[in-house]
Structure formats: structure tokens, C-alpha cells
Design a protein around this motif. Structure first.
Motif, short mmCIF file in Angstrom:
data_model
loop_
_atom_site.label_atom_id
_atom_site.label_comp_id
_atom_site.label_asym_id
_atom_site.label_seq_id
_atom_site.Cartn_x
_atom_site.Cartn_y
_atom_site.Cartn_z
N ARG A 91 2.33 13.25 -3.76
CA ARG A 91 3.43 13.48 -4.62
C ARG A 91 3.04 13.19 -6.13
O ARG A 91 3.06 14.00 -6.99
N GLU A 92 2.29 11.96 -6.21
CA GLU A 92 1.66 11.62 -7.52
C GLU A 92 0.53 12.89 -8.04
O GLU A 92 0.51 13.16 -9.11
N TRP A 93 -0.30 13.17 -6.92
CA TRP A 93 -1.28 14.05 -7.30
C TRP A 93 -0.69 15.40 -7.77
O TRP A 93 -0.96 15.93 -8.78
N LYS A 131 2.30 10.47 1.71
CA LYS A 131 3.09 11.20 1.18
C LYS A 131 3.67 10.94 -0.49
O LYS A 131 3.66 11.67 -1.39
N ASP A 132 3.40 9.46 -0.82
CA ASP A 132 3.82 8.96 -2.35
C ASP A 132 2.65 9.46 -2.95
O ASP A 132 2.67 9.74 -4.20
N ILE A 133 1.29 9.01 -2.32
CA ILE A 133 0.20 9.65 -3.06
C ILE A 133 0.04 11.06 -3.29
O ILE A 133 -0.24 11.42 -4.56
N MET A 142 0.64 -1.13 -0.02
CA MET A 142 -0.02 0.02 -0.06
C MET A 142 0.82 1.38 -0.24
O MET A 142 1.94 1.25 0.77
N LYS A 143 0.64 2.12 -0.81
CA LYS A 143 1.38 3.38 -0.84
C LYS A 143 1.02 4.38 0.40
O LYS A 143 -0.09 4.21 0.96
N GLU A 144 2.27 5.05 0.80
CA GLU A 144 2.31 5.98 1.79
C GLU A 144 1.61 7.07 1.28
O GLU A 144 1.47 7.56 0.06
#
Length: 104
Positions: free
Chosen positions: A9-11, A5-7, A1-3
Motif C-alpha cells: 500500500r505504501e509503495w 499488504k501495508d508495505i 513488523m509491517k505486513e
């Protein structure tokens, strides 16, 4: 599962319409004092409240005192942009940052 902060960053990387909501934390990272902390401007003693001293009316009536206060308390010598400022500037240059909303 993504953290988270990674989600985030993608947004941000995929966004073309960014509005940044920030507060004192961005400024304090650059050495700019805040207003409400233990050492903040609102916890110091002055002849008049800071919001009064920074008003247009005070400027007109007490110009010398206005500038003395402003020079002493509102110009943070040595403050430099931090990574958040640099990211905002980059997004603005790229045309992706639409607004900055801050209480500062």
C-alpha cells in the motif's frame, strides 16, 4: 513488523509510475468467466476450438457463427467494475498508471 499488504500500500501510494500485471482473477471478481477453470471456455465443447472461433480468419469465413459465439460466450451480461478496476481507473486519471498488462 509491517505486513506485506501495508508495505505494498505504501509503495503504491508513493508511486508515480505504476504498471499493473493482472489476470483472470480481476475479471472473475466482476462476474466475467475465465478460460481455464473447470467451467471455463476451454473446457466446453464447441464445433471449433474457441481460439479458432475468435480469429480473424474464422470471422471472415464464418461470420454468422463468429457473431453467434461471440454474443453467447464473450459478452458477460451484468458484469460491473470491481474495486481493482476502480483503483486502476483512479490511478489512470491521476496520471500514475502507465500500463496494464493482462493475459485476458
Amino acid at each position: 513488523m509491517k505486513e506485506a499488504k501495508d508495505i505494498l500500500r505504501e509503495w503504491v501510494q508513493g508511486s508515480e509510475n505504476i504498471v499493473f500485471f493482472g489476470g483472470a482473477g480481476v475479471s472473475t471478481e466482476s462476474g466475467i468467466p475465465d478460460f481455464r477453470s473447470e467451467d471455463g471456455l476451454y473446457r466446453q465443447s464447441f464445433r471449433y476450438p474457441p481460439e479458432t472461433m475468435l480469429s480473424h480468419t474464422f470471422f471472415l469465413r464464418h461470420t454468422a457463427e463468429f457473431f453467434a459465439f461471440y454474443r453467447a460466450k464473450m459478452i458477460p451480461r451484468g458484469a460491473k467494475p470491481n474495486p481493482a478496476h476502480c483503483a486502476l481507473a483512479r490511478w489512470e486519471k491521476e496520471g500514475r498508471l502507465r500500463a496494464v498488462v493482462t493475459q485476458n
